[in-house]
Scaffold this motif. Structure first.
Motif, mmCIF file in Angstrom:
data_model
loop_
_atom_site.group_PDB
_atom_site.id
_atom_site.type_symbol
_atom_site.label_atom_id
_atom_site.label_comp_id
_atom_site.label_asym_id
_atom_site.label_seq_id
_atom_site.Cartn_x
_atom_site.Cartn_y
_atom_site.Cartn_z
ATOM 1 N N GLY A 55 0.527 -1.181 -0.280
ATOM 2 C CA GLY A 55 -0.113 0.324 -0.699
ATOM 3 C C GLY A 55 1.108 1.074 -0.358
ATOM 4 N N GLN A 56 2.123 1.344 0.413
ATOM 5 C CA GLN A 56 2.781 2.033 0.823
ATOM 6 C C GLN A 56 3.959 2.400 -0.823
ATOM 7 O OE1 GLN A 56 5.379 1.269 4.583
ATOM 8 N NE2 GLN A 56 4.638 3.094 4.889
ATOM 9 N N VAL A 68 -0.186 1.897 4.908
ATOM 10 C CA VAL A 68 -0.550 0.680 4.387
ATOM 11 C C VAL A 68 -1.563 0.152 3.935
ATOM 12 C CG1 VAL A 68 0.101 -1.470 5.856
ATOM 13 C CG2 VAL A 68 1.753 0.502 6.100
ATOM 14 N N GLU A 69 -2.270 -0.584 3.602
ATOM 15 C CA GLU A 69 -3.116 -1.520 3.283
ATOM 16 C C GLU A 69 -3.547 -2.579 4.107
ATOM 17 O OE1 GLU A 69 -6.159 -3.453 -0.656
ATOM 18 O OE2 GLU A 69 -4.472 -1.791 -0.496
ATOM 19 N N LEU A 70 -4.426 -2.794 4.764
ATOM 20 C CA LEU A 70 -4.502 -4.009 6.009
ATOM 21 C C LEU A 70 -5.516 -5.045 4.866
ATOM 22 C CD1 LEU A 70 -5.715 -2.224 8.794
ATOM 23 C CD2 LEU A 70 -3.247 -2.795 7.885
ATOM 24 N N SER A 118 4.110 -0.125 13.406
ATOM 25 C CA SER A 118 4.090 -1.010 14.390
ATOM 26 C C SER A 118 2.718 -1.614 14.886
ATOM 27 C CB SER A 118 4.459 -0.183 16.222
ATOM 28 O OG SER A 118 5.470 0.132 16.177
ATOM 29 N N MET A 119 2.027 -2.756 13.954
ATOM 30 C CA MET A 119 1.184 -3.080 14.097
ATOM 31 C C MET A 119 1.440 -4.936 12.790
ATOM 32 S SD MET A 119 -0.205 -1.704 10.606
ATOM 33 C CE MET A 119 -2.168 -2.238 11.514
ATOM 34 N N GLN A 120 0.551 -6.059 13.734
ATOM 35 C CA GLN A 120 0.778 -6.490 13.253
ATOM 36 C C GLN A 120 0.451 -7.242 11.166
ATOM 37 O OE1 GLN A 120 -1.515 -5.692 14.988
ATOM 38 N NE2 GLN A 120 -1.962 -7.178 17.025
ATOM 39 N N PHE A 121 1.652 -7.408 11.160
ATOM 40 C CA PHE A 121 1.836 -8.353 9.615
ATOM 41 C C PHE A 121 1.659 -10.014 9.239
ATOM 42 C CE2 PHE A 121 4.076 -3.938 9.678
ATOM 43 C CZ PHE A 121 4.259 -3.971 8.604
ATOM 44 N N TRP A 122 0.701 -10.338 8.289
ATOM 45 C CA TRP A 122 0.400 -11.567 7.830
ATOM 46 C C TRP A 122 1.278 -12.329 7.369
ATOM 47 C CZ3 TRP A 122 -3.924 -13.493 9.966
ATOM 48 C CH2 TRP A 122 -4.999 -12.983 9.753
ATOM 49 N N PHE A 152 -4.607 -7.449 8.390
ATOM 50 C CA PHE A 152 -3.131 -6.757 8.798
ATOM 51 C C PHE A 152 -3.180 -6.285 7.794
ATOM 52 C CE2 PHE A 152 -4.358 -10.130 12.330
ATOM 53 C CZ PHE A 152 -5.250 -8.846 13.282
ATOM 54 N N ALA A 153 -1.255 -5.338 8.300
ATOM 55 C CA ALA A 153 -0.567 -5.486 6.867
ATOM 56 C C ALA A 153 -0.041 -6.520 6.020
ATOM 57 C CB ALA A 153 0.864 -4.723 7.756
ATOM 58 N N VAL A 154 0.850 -6.397 5.542
ATOM 59 C CA VAL A 154 1.944 -7.029 4.497
ATOM 60 C C VAL A 154 2.794 -6.626 3.949
ATOM 61 C CG1 VAL A 154 1.211 -8.287 2.000
ATOM 62 C CG2 VAL A 154 -0.824 -8.646 3.828
ATOM 63 N N ARG A 155 4.054 -7.373 4.145
ATOM 64 C CA ARG A 155 5.186 -7.127 3.705
ATOM 65 C C ARG A 155 5.176 -7.942 2.628
ATOM 66 N NH1 ARG A 155 8.677 -3.085 4.516
ATOM 67 N NH2 ARG A 155 7.733 -3.080 6.897
ATOM 68 N N MET A 156 5.475 -8.237 1.610
ATOM 69 C CA MET A 156 5.940 -9.083 0.234
ATOM 70 C C MET A 156 7.642 -9.027 -0.121
ATOM 71 S SD MET A 156 2.948 -9.637 -0.738
ATOM 72 C CE MET A 156 3.117 -10.751 -1.824
ATOM 73 N N VAL A 157 7.938 -11.163 -0.461
ATOM 74 C CA VAL A 157 9.154 -11.267 -0.520
ATOM 75 C C VAL A 157 9.017 -12.238 -1.179
ATOM 76 C CG1 VAL A 157 8.361 -13.418 1.338
ATOM 77 C CG2 VAL A 157 10.709 -12.279 0.813
#
Length: 161
Positions: A55-56, A68-70, A118-122, A152-157
């Protein structure tokens, strides 16, 4: 009950500077990463991370802008980025590997991953038919008991460079 409990633990996106204990003998996380604009390659795990949360937007000025897109867990697992570079939701141990053990609020190296809330990431790791693991970047702790319908938030890998 679990849904109400889970909802009460959701942190608001707090983009303040991390509180890091420089006295703790922890290897600087940033030394493991080769940073290339919007991505960071981890030489110890052979994983490439998006530096911004989903989302950013990355800016060449060196930061992540926007909100950030939840997402719920099913949406996060099914997420496909438009560049076709095999981005995916990380497994629990993969996401846990970028936690900075000497930092909190957020528990991450902000030189590598700027503007991390500062939140939860899936994670892609399920913990039952209705639950999945998250990493709470306020503290760096993984937790297994969040309903997959939570947002929740997501960070891709992706694997490799």
């Amino acid at each position: 009950m679990a849904a109400a409990f889970g909802a009460s633990l959701v942190a608001t996106p707090d983009i303040a500077r991390a509180e890091c204990d420089r006295a703790k003998p922890v290897q600087p996380l940033a030394s493991r990463f080769e940073v290339h604009g919007e991505t960071a390659y981890d030489t110890s795990t052979d994983l490439t991370w998006m530096r911004c949360s989903y989302g950013q937007q990355w800016t060449e000025a060196g930061g992540c802008l926007g909100s950030v897109e939840l997402l719920d867990w099913e949406s996060a697992v099914g997420l496909h980025l438009p560049d076709g570079a095999n981005w995916r939701l990380p497994e629990r141990d993969e996401l846990q590997s970028i936690v900075a053990q000497n930092c909190k609020r957020p528990a991450i190296d902000e030189t590598v991953f700027p503007a991390t809330p500062s939140m939860q990431f899936w994670t892609s790791t399920a913990s039952g038919p209705s639950y999945a693991w998250v990493v709470f970047f306020r503290t760096g702790m993984p937790t297994w008991n969040f309903l997959k319908t939570s947002r929740f938030a997501v960070r891709m890998v992706r694997t490799g460079r």
